[in-house]
Every structure is written in structure tokens, then in C-alpha cells.
Design a protein around this motif. Structure first.
Motif, PDB file in Angstrom:
ATOM      1  N   ASP A 179       0.804  -1.178   0.085  1.00  0.00           N
ATOM      2  CA  ASP A 179      -0.183  -0.026   0.043  1.00  0.00           C
ATOM      3  C   ASP A 179       0.901   1.217  -0.030  1.00  0.00           C
ATOM      4  OD1 ASP A 179      -0.245   1.309   3.170  1.00  0.00           O
ATOM      5  OD2 ASP A 179       1.007  -0.646   3.032  1.00  0.00           O
ATOM      6  N   SER A 180       2.018   1.189   0.229  1.00  0.00           N
ATOM      7  CA  SER A 180       3.069   2.431   0.603  1.00  0.00           C
ATOM      8  C   SER A 180       4.138   2.866  -0.456  1.00  0.00           C
ATOM      9  CB  SER A 180       3.500   2.191   2.005  1.00  0.00           C
ATOM     10  OG  SER A 180       4.354   3.038   2.429  1.00  0.00           O
ATOM     11  N   ARG A 181       4.275   3.908  -0.668  1.00  0.00           N
ATOM     12  CA  ARG A 181       5.182   4.720  -1.071  1.00  0.00           C
ATOM     13  C   ARG A 181       6.491   4.215  -0.532  1.00  0.00           C
ATOM     14  NH1 ARG A 181       4.395  10.655   0.220  1.00  0.00           N
ATOM     15  NH2 ARG A 181       2.138   9.972   0.604  1.00  0.00           N
ATOM     16  N   HIS A 192       6.014  -8.365 -10.870  1.00  0.00           N
ATOM     17  CA  HIS A 192       4.763  -8.226 -10.845  1.00  0.00           C
ATOM     18  C   HIS A 192       4.279  -7.403  -9.645  1.00  0.00           C
ATOM     19  CE1 HIS A 192       4.101 -11.057 -14.063  1.00  0.00           C
ATOM     20  NE2 HIS A 192       4.700 -12.024 -13.560  1.00  0.00           N
ATOM     21  N   PRO A 193       4.428  -6.099  -9.688  1.00  0.00           N
ATOM     22  CA  PRO A 193       4.057  -5.203  -8.624  1.00  0.00           C
ATOM     23  C   PRO A 193       2.437  -5.110  -8.548  1.00  0.00           C
ATOM     24  CG  PRO A 193       5.058  -3.848 -10.437  1.00  0.00           C
ATOM     25  CD  PRO A 193       5.036  -5.232 -10.714  1.00  0.00           C
ATOM     26  N   HIS A 194       2.025  -5.123  -7.513  1.00  0.00           N
ATOM     27  CA  HIS A 194       0.580  -4.679  -6.948  1.00  0.00           C
ATOM     28  C   HIS A 194       0.373  -3.619  -6.240  1.00  0.00           C
ATOM     29  CE1 HIS A 194      -0.984  -8.406  -9.148  1.00  0.00           C
ATOM     30  NE2 HIS A 194       0.299  -8.824  -8.761  1.00  0.00           N
ATOM     31  N   ALA A 195      -0.294  -2.578  -6.326  1.00  0.00           N
ATOM     32  CA  ALA A 195      -0.787  -1.523  -5.385  1.00  0.00           C
ATOM     33  C   ALA A 195      -1.980  -1.919  -4.818  1.00  0.00           C
ATOM     34  CB  ALA A 195      -0.575  -0.071  -6.020  1.00  0.00           C
ATOM     35  N   VAL A 196      -2.084  -1.957  -3.453  1.00  0.00           N
ATOM     36  CA  VAL A 196      -3.161  -2.388  -2.758  1.00  0.00           C
ATOM     37  C   VAL A 196      -3.601  -0.944  -1.842  1.00  0.00           C
ATOM     38  CG1 VAL A 196      -4.202  -3.683  -0.808  1.00  0.00           C
ATOM     39  CG2 VAL A 196      -2.435  -4.582  -2.476  1.00  0.00           C
ATOM     40  N   ASN A 197      -4.579  -0.453  -2.137  1.00  0.00           N
ATOM     41  CA  ASN A 197      -4.948   0.622  -1.394  1.00  0.00           C
ATOM     42  C   ASN A 197      -3.961   1.710  -1.110  1.00  0.00           C
ATOM     43  OD1 ASN A 197      -7.735  -0.840  -0.974  1.00  0.00           O
ATOM     44  ND2 ASN A 197      -7.264  -1.352   1.237  1.00  0.00           N
ATOM     45  N   PRO A 198      -3.536   2.061  -2.279  1.00  0.00           N
ATOM     46  CA  PRO A 198      -2.237   2.691  -2.325  1.00  0.00           C
ATOM     47  C   PRO A 198      -2.387   4.430  -1.811  1.00  0.00           C
ATOM     48  CG  PRO A 198      -3.184   2.587  -4.421  1.00  0.00           C
ATOM     49  CD  PRO A 198      -4.030   1.569  -3.664  1.00  0.00           C
TER      50      PRO A 198
END
Length: 217
Positions: A179-181, A192-198
Motif C-alpha cells: 500500500d505504501s510509497r 509483478h508489482p501490485h498496489a493495494v489501497n495505495p
């Protein structure tokens, strides 16, 4: 076998386990809740801005554990995980873990929280392999200090690469959910990067890069 890596706080659970444990330490009488949580929240605000010195936060948050045995702490963390953490586990995160497991992937949680919290939470998620911030133990008790490289920002890469060498594994085909920077260094390292509730910075990067964005509730 590909690696599926998950951040923990605000990725698999709807909250920050270190902050929630700080609140629990107040309930246990280990800290004076109001000033302790005021300082905790100041440091976590710095984290959200990508400005936190993690060694400062860990020295602060682990001080109440100094002189306590790992067994004493674990005895209290277990019920806390059941009562506080289980209700805030993202069901979509559990589904993602199950999908990776069905695909034969190896599941790893890597977190900037202490392993005294990360390990029991991961166990509730059915995950045995964890990298987190290690707590120093001397003469059978916690010292209130950490040991080794902190799993924070680039430190997550350092610890992960060490673990990969030990396990004779590699990052080919690996996924990472966060979720985080603060996790951009590792997100940029995997296939394979995934952004969760970014957070806003990660969302902007994910949108520009075309990464999947998951909104888990």
C-alpha cells in the motif's frame, strides 16, 4: 515456483499492527496511553509522508518490552491477534493468498513491523515464512533494541536478497503487494508489482506504470 510477497500493514490488514499493539500496551498498563499514543501518531504521520527514521520509531515502540521475556510477550500477543487483528484482515487479501497458493507460488510476508507481531499475524493467515524487524534478546529478555537490517524501504530488498540466497531462490516471476510509497524500492524490483489501497504517491506511480491497483475493503 514463483514468490508471492505481501506487505502486512494496510495491505493484508486494515490498520497498522504496531500502532494497534501500542494501544494494547496502554490497556496492559505498560505505557501511559495518552502521551505514548501522541508520540506514536507523530511518528506514523512521518511514515505516511515517507520521512520516518525507522530506528527512531523502533527504539520508541520497543522500550516497553525491555526486560520482558519473549514468552511473556507472545502469551499476550496471541489473544490480541485473535481479538483485534482477525476482524480487520482483508478478505480480498486472503483470496489473493489462496490464488497464489493454488498456483504453486511460495508465500512470504515482509513487513516493517517487529517479528513479535508479524509472525503470529502471518500464522493466522496460514503463512509460515516472514521477514520483519528482528528484536534483540539478551539473557532471555528483550533489550528494547533491534538487531540486523531493518525491513524498511531499501532494507526490505537487503533482507529479501539475503533470504533468497539462503533459500536458493530468486525473484524470477515474483509478485509484491503493498500500500505504501515506502515500498517502491521493492515494488520496482519484482516482475509483478501490485498496489493495494495505495497512498497518493504509490497510486500516482502505479497509474503511470500501469500496475494493477487493488481496492480491498
Amino acid at each position: 515456483m514463483a514468490l508471492a510477497i505481501f506487505d502486512l500493514d494496510e495491505t493484508l490488514i486494515h490498520g497498522d499492527c504496531a500502532t494497534l499493539w501500542s494501544q494494547q500496551m496502554g490497556r496492559l498498563g505498560w505505557v501511559d496511553t495518552e502521551p505514548f499514543m501522541k508520540r506514536n501518531n507523530e511518528l506514523m504521520a512521518a511514515y505516511s509522508k515517507g520521512e520516518l527514521a525507522m530506528d527512531v520509531f523502533m527504539a520508541f515502540s520497543l522500550e516497553p518490552l525491555a526486560g520482558r521475556t519473549p514468552e511473556e510477550v507472545a502469551h499476550l500477543v496471541g489473544p490480541w491477534v485473535e481479538d483485534v487483528i482477525e476482524p480487520i484482515i482483508f478478505s480480498e487479501g486472503c483470496k489473493a493468498i489462496a490464488e497464489h497458493r493454488k498456483a504453486g507460488d511460495r508465500i512470504l510476508v515482509i513487513s516493517a513491523s517487529g517479528t513479535h507481531l508479524v509472525k503470529p499475524i502471518a500464522e493466522r493467515l496460514g503463512i509460515d515464512e516472514v521477514l520483519g524487524i528482528e528484536l534483540e534478546v539478551k539473557n532471555g529478555v528483550y533489550t528494547g533494541q533491534t538487531t540486523g537490517t531493518l525491513t524498511y524501504r531499501e532494507g526490505k530488498i537487503t533482507r529479501l536478497l539475503e533470504w533468497l540466497d539462503e533459500q536458493e531462490e530468486n525473484l524470477e516471476g515474483a509478485s509484491f503487494y503493498s500500500d505504501s510509497r515506502n515500498d517502491l524500492p521493492l515494488l520496482l524490483k519484482v516482475d509483478h508489482p501490485h498496489a493495494v489501497n495505495p497512498d497518493p504517491v504509490l497510486r500516482e506511480h502505479a497509474e503511470k506504470a500501469g500496475w494493477p491497483i487493488h481496492l480491498w475493503k
